[in-house]
Design a protein around this motif. Sequence first.
Motif, PDB file in Angstrom:
ATOM      1  N   TYR A 100       0.850  -1.194   0.000  1.00  0.00           N
ATOM      2  CA  TYR A 100       0.000   0.000   0.000  1.00  0.00           C
ATOM      3  C   TYR A 100       0.880   1.236   0.000  1.00  0.00           C
ATOM      4  CZ  TYR A 100       1.187  -0.488   4.930  1.00  0.00           C
ATOM      5  OH  TYR A 100       1.891  -0.638   6.114  1.00  0.00           O
ATOM      6  N   THR A 101       0.343   2.344  -0.495  1.00  0.00           N
ATOM      7  CA  THR A 101       1.083   3.605  -0.548  1.00  0.00           C
ATOM      8  C   THR A 101       1.056   4.305   0.807  1.00  0.00           C
ATOM      9  OG1 THR A 101      -0.869   4.835  -1.284  1.00  0.00           O
ATOM     10  CG2 THR A 101       0.559   3.902  -3.006  1.00  0.00           C
ATOM     11  N   GLY A 102       1.963   5.270   0.949  1.00  0.00           N
ATOM     12  CA  GLY A 102       2.034   6.032   2.190  1.00  0.00           C
ATOM     13  C   GLY A 102       2.918   5.357   3.212  1.00  0.00           C
ATOM     14  N   CYS A 103       2.903   5.894   4.443  1.00  0.00           N
ATOM     15  CA  CYS A 103       3.753   5.334   5.480  1.00  0.00           C
ATOM     16  C   CYS A 103       3.118   4.081   6.081  1.00  0.00           C
ATOM     17  CB  CYS A 103       4.050   6.379   6.554  1.00  0.00           C
ATOM     18  SG  CYS A 103       2.611   7.153   7.276  1.00  0.00           S
ATOM     19  N   ASN A 104       3.911   3.343   6.863  1.00  0.00           N
ATOM     20  CA  ASN A 104       3.417   2.066   7.378  1.00  0.00           C
ATOM     21  C   ASN A 104       2.501   2.254   8.583  1.00  0.00           C
ATOM     22  OD1 ASN A 104       4.990   2.361   9.707  1.00  0.00           O
ATOM     23  ND2 ASN A 104       6.642   1.065   8.948  1.00  0.00           N
ATOM     24  N   PHE A 105       2.023   1.142   9.137  1.00  0.00           N
ATOM     25  CA  PHE A 105       0.983   1.237  10.169  1.00  0.00           C
ATOM     26  C   PHE A 105       1.488   1.938  11.427  1.00  0.00           C
ATOM     27  CE2 PHE A 105       3.041  -2.780  11.194  1.00  0.00           C
ATOM     28  CZ  PHE A 105       3.082  -2.784  12.580  1.00  0.00           C
ATOM     29  N   TYR A 106       2.753   1.729  11.799  1.00  0.00           N
ATOM     30  CA  TYR A 106       3.257   2.363  13.022  1.00  0.00           C
ATOM     31  C   TYR A 106       3.349   3.876  12.845  1.00  0.00           C
ATOM     32  CZ  TYR A 106       6.286   4.083  16.659  1.00  0.00           C
ATOM     33  OH  TYR A 106       6.794   4.835  17.686  1.00  0.00           O
ATOM     34  N   GLN A 107       3.968   4.320  11.747  1.00  0.00           N
ATOM     35  CA  GLN A 107       4.081   5.762  11.495  1.00  0.00           C
ATOM     36  C   GLN A 107       2.705   6.410  11.345  1.00  0.00           C
ATOM     37  OE1 GLN A 107       6.645   3.829  10.379  1.00  0.00           O
ATOM     38  NE2 GLN A 107       8.128   4.908  11.647  1.00  0.00           N
ATOM     39  N   SER A 108       1.772   5.680  10.742  1.00  0.00           N
ATOM     40  CA  SER A 108       0.413   6.216  10.594  1.00  0.00           C
ATOM     41  C   SER A 108      -0.232   6.427  11.960  1.00  0.00           C
ATOM     42  CB  SER A 108      -0.439   5.252   9.759  1.00  0.00           C
ATOM     43  OG  SER A 108       0.088   5.106   8.463  1.00  0.00           O
ATOM     44  N   ALA A 109      -0.123   5.424  12.830  1.00  0.00           N
ATOM     45  CA  ALA A 109      -0.704   5.544  14.172  1.00  0.00           C
ATOM     46  C   ALA A 109      -0.016   6.646  14.971  1.00  0.00           C
ATOM     47  CB  ALA A 109      -0.604   4.208  14.899  1.00  0.00           C
ATOM     48  N   LEU A 110       1.302   6.712  14.861  1.00  0.00           N
ATOM     49  CA  LEU A 110       2.059   7.718  15.599  1.00  0.00           C
ATOM     50  C   LEU A 110       1.662   9.127  15.191  1.00  0.00           C
ATOM     51  CD1 LEU A 110       4.472   8.751  17.338  1.00  0.00           C
ATOM     52  CD2 LEU A 110       5.917   8.406  15.322  1.00  0.00           C
ATOM     53  N   THR A 111       1.660   9.410  13.896  1.00  0.00           N
ATOM     54  CA  THR A 111       1.440  10.778  13.437  1.00  0.00           C
ATOM     55  C   THR A 111      -0.022  11.202  13.544  1.00  0.00           C
ATOM     56  OG1 THR A 111       1.311   9.953  11.160  1.00  0.00           O
ATOM     57  CG2 THR A 111       3.429  10.816  11.910  1.00  0.00           C
ATOM     58  N   PHE A 112      -0.936  10.231  13.632  1.00  0.00           N
ATOM     59  CA  PHE A 112      -2.346  10.588  13.820  1.00  0.00           C
ATOM     60  C   PHE A 112      -2.608  11.005  15.260  1.00  0.00           C
ATOM     61  CE2 PHE A 112      -7.013   9.748  13.711  1.00  0.00           C
ATOM     62  CZ  PHE A 112      -7.303  10.523  12.603  1.00  0.00           C
TER      63      PHE A 112
END
Length: 328
Positions: A100-112
Amino acid sequence: MNVAVVMGGYSGESVISLRSGQLILNNLDKNKYQTFEIHILLNEWYCLIDAVKYPINKADFTFTKDNQVIKFDVISNTIHGTPGEDGHMQAYWELLDIPYTGCNFYQSALTFNKRDTLSVLSKFDIPKAQSIYLSKGDAIDGKQVADQLGIPFFVKPNQSGSSLGVSMVSTLDDFQKALDFAFAEDNDILIESYLNGREVSVGVMNYKGETKVMGITEILSQNSFFDYEAKYLGKSEEVTPANLSEQLKNSVEETAKKVYEALGMSGFSRTDFIIMNDVPHFIEINTNPGLSPQSIFPQQAAHAKMEMSDLLDNEIELALKRKLIWKK
């Protein structure tokens, strides 16, 4: 190559996401990709083909049309908010071994999570506002907040986007209303000091292996700040490129790159700063920035004379490379 362009989501940002998804569908190279419009909504997941909905099988993220099971080679993720910007869908796709495009699940959770993002960036000496973190039910005294942060100050949900639930408090008479507004979006909130300066938004991405700044846009809001109305209902002017001195431009670009790399980002992003006393102060990073025609990231790409189709090719290439890393 079968590309699922995933849009929608479970939050108030779903309408914006649907517009972003259409821009991606319009700009993916039809000679390279077979594209599919996938809607992820609270009550249903489906592929939309000629106004017909084909349900997505959540067991393997496929759908069936004319007795044929359609699988996806890669996913272009343009969900704003939950569950596509907070790591939920990314973790699910990773379990299914679908890139999938974009950052991975950890970075997504962190930055949200605004609080956690600020905590990580504090280790890298990134200037930012003073803040107070609260959970629903915590006791809070408005006068103590004003004494600590000064007036005006901002109240915002810890996990939300598109300025949903954000208020600027100019008098303590408005404090409870601002709390209620923020807590309607999330059970945790941030109260931040007011930064008196110029607001800029910086597009950053990993392009051909390097951290590249797409451009700097200055936000001139007609409202007291860059709220939902200013972002999406024409109540702001967006100046690309921002009229900054060369020294200040370099400072903003270097700080934006530093934030992107410190947080381990990949793919499109948009980072917001307030420039106060010639120092860019971090506000937040958006890892699934709006991609509707009037959104900031496409404006910056156009000014940089970069084709969206090329940028999307780059995103898909990064996604496929990440899958090779999973295999190792």
